[in-house]
Design a protein around this motif. Structure first.
Motif, mmCIF file in Angstrom:
data_model
loop_
_atom_site.group_PDB
_atom_site.id
_atom_site.type_symbol
_atom_site.label_atom_id
_atom_site.label_comp_id
_atom_site.label_asym_id
_atom_site.label_seq_id
_atom_site.Cartn_x
_atom_site.Cartn_y
_atom_site.Cartn_z
ATOM 1 N N ILE A 131 -8.960 -1.072 -0.837
ATOM 2 C CA ILE A 131 -8.055 -0.050 -1.353
ATOM 3 C C ILE A 131 -8.838 0.866 -2.284
ATOM 4 N N PHE A 132 -8.687 2.177 -2.051
ATOM 5 C CA PHE A 132 -9.436 3.176 -2.810
ATOM 6 C C PHE A 132 -8.499 4.107 -3.563
ATOM 7 N N ARG A 133 -8.958 4.577 -4.715
ATOM 8 C CA ARG A 133 -8.249 5.646 -5.417
ATOM 9 C C ARG A 133 -8.675 6.972 -4.809
ATOM 10 N N ARG A 134 -9.969 7.130 -4.563
ATOM 11 C CA ARG A 134 -10.526 8.282 -3.860
ATOM 12 C C ARG A 134 -11.473 7.756 -2.790
ATOM 13 N N TYR A 193 0.828 -1.207 0.000
ATOM 14 C CA TYR A 193 0.000 0.000 0.000
ATOM 15 C C TYR A 193 0.867 1.264 0.000
ATOM 16 N N GLY A 194 1.899 1.284 0.829
ATOM 17 C CA GLY A 194 2.788 2.439 0.895
ATOM 18 C C GLY A 194 3.488 2.725 -0.426
ATOM 19 N N ARG A 195 3.939 1.668 -1.099
ATOM 20 C CA ARG A 195 4.579 1.865 -2.407
ATOM 21 C C ARG A 195 3.605 2.447 -3.418
ATOM 22 N N LYS A 196 2.383 1.950 -3.427
ATOM 23 C CA LYS A 196 1.385 2.426 -4.390
ATOM 24 C C LYS A 196 0.931 3.851 -4.075
ATOM 25 N N GLY A 248 1.386 7.337 -6.376
ATOM 26 C CA GLY A 248 0.203 8.133 -6.700
ATOM 27 C C GLY A 248 -0.987 7.325 -7.188
ATOM 28 N N GLU A 249 -0.920 6.003 -7.118
ATOM 29 C CA GLU A 249 -2.017 5.161 -7.608
ATOM 30 C C GLU A 249 -3.160 5.038 -6.606
ATOM 31 N N TRP A 250 -2.822 4.884 -5.347
ATOM 32 C CA TRP A 250 -3.830 4.663 -4.304
ATOM 33 C C TRP A 250 -3.790 5.806 -3.318
ATOM 34 N N ARG A 251 -4.957 6.083 -2.678
ATOM 35 C CA ARG A 251 -5.007 7.201 -1.741
ATOM 36 C C ARG A 251 -5.610 6.872 -0.390
ATOM 37 N N ASP A 252 -6.427 5.845 -0.298
ATOM 38 C CA ASP A 252 -7.109 5.575 0.958
ATOM 39 C C ASP A 252 -7.335 4.080 1.114
ATOM 40 N N TYR A 253 -7.593 3.666 2.335
ATOM 41 C CA TYR A 253 -7.896 2.262 2.591
ATOM 42 C C TYR A 253 -8.894 2.147 3.733
ATOM 43 N N ALA A 254 -9.489 0.978 3.851
ATOM 44 C CA ALA A 254 -10.383 0.661 4.964
ATOM 45 C C ALA A 254 -10.166 -0.797 5.329
ATOM 46 N N MET A 255 -10.350 -1.103 6.604
ATOM 47 C CA MET A 255 -10.239 -2.481 7.061
ATOM 48 C C MET A 255 -11.544 -2.877 7.731
#
Length: 127
Positions: A71-74, A46-49, A53-60
Motif C-alpha cells: 500500500i502506497f501513499r504516492r 483499501y477502498g475505505r482508506k 484520502g490516506e492511500w493512493r496506490d497499491y501493488a500485488m
C-alpha cells in the motif's frame, strides 16, 4: 509409430488413447496468492482508506513463498504497509502479517480480518 500417432494426443490433451502421457514443456513455478475472500477483505479496507484520502496506490506480488499486497501513499514512494500471506507460518505465528516500511511487524495472526483491524483503527484527536 508414425507422425500421425504422435499428433493425436496433442489434440485431445496430454494423454493418448493408449494411456501414455506426453510431458509438458516446463511447469510454471508455484506461487502463493490471495484467494477471493482474502482479496475482498483487503480491497474493502483499501477502498475505505482511498476514500478518506490516506492511500493512493497499491501493488500485488505473488512469490513462491508469499503473497504481498503493498500500500502506497504516492506511487514513487516505498510502501507504507505490506499485507503478507506466508503459508509456511500458518501453524506457528499465523500466515498473515501487516508490516510497515521499516520492516516492523504491526500484527501477525491466523485470521486476515483480525490482522487487518490494526490498519482500520480510527484516529484519536490529541489536544
Amino acid at each position: 509409430m508414425s507422425e500421425g500417432d504422435l499428433a493425436e494426443p496433442l489434440r485431445g490433451g496430454p494423454a493418448s488413447h493408449s494411456g501414455h502421457v506426453l510431458p509438458f514443456p516446463a511447469a510454471a513455478p508455484r506461487t502463493v496468492s490471495f484467494d477471493r475472500q482474502e482479496l475482498q477483505a483487503i480491497l474493502n479496507l483499501y477502498g475505505r482508506k482511498v476514500a478518506e484520502g490516506e492511500w493512493r496506490d497499491y501493488a500485488m506480488d505473488f512469490l513462491p513463498d508469499r503473497a504481498v499486497f503493498s500500500i502506497f501513499r504516492r506511487t514513487s514512494e516505498m510502501p507504507l504497509y505490506r499485507i503478507e500471506k506466508v503459508p509456511k507460518l500458518s501453524r506457528r505465528q499465523g500466515a498473515y502479517a501487516v508490516v510497515v516500511s521499516s520492516g516492523l511487524i504491526l500484527k501477525r495472526g491466523h485470521e486476515l480480518p483480525t490482522v487487518l483491524r490494526v490498519l482500520d483503527k480510527p484516529l484519536k484527536v490529541v489536544s
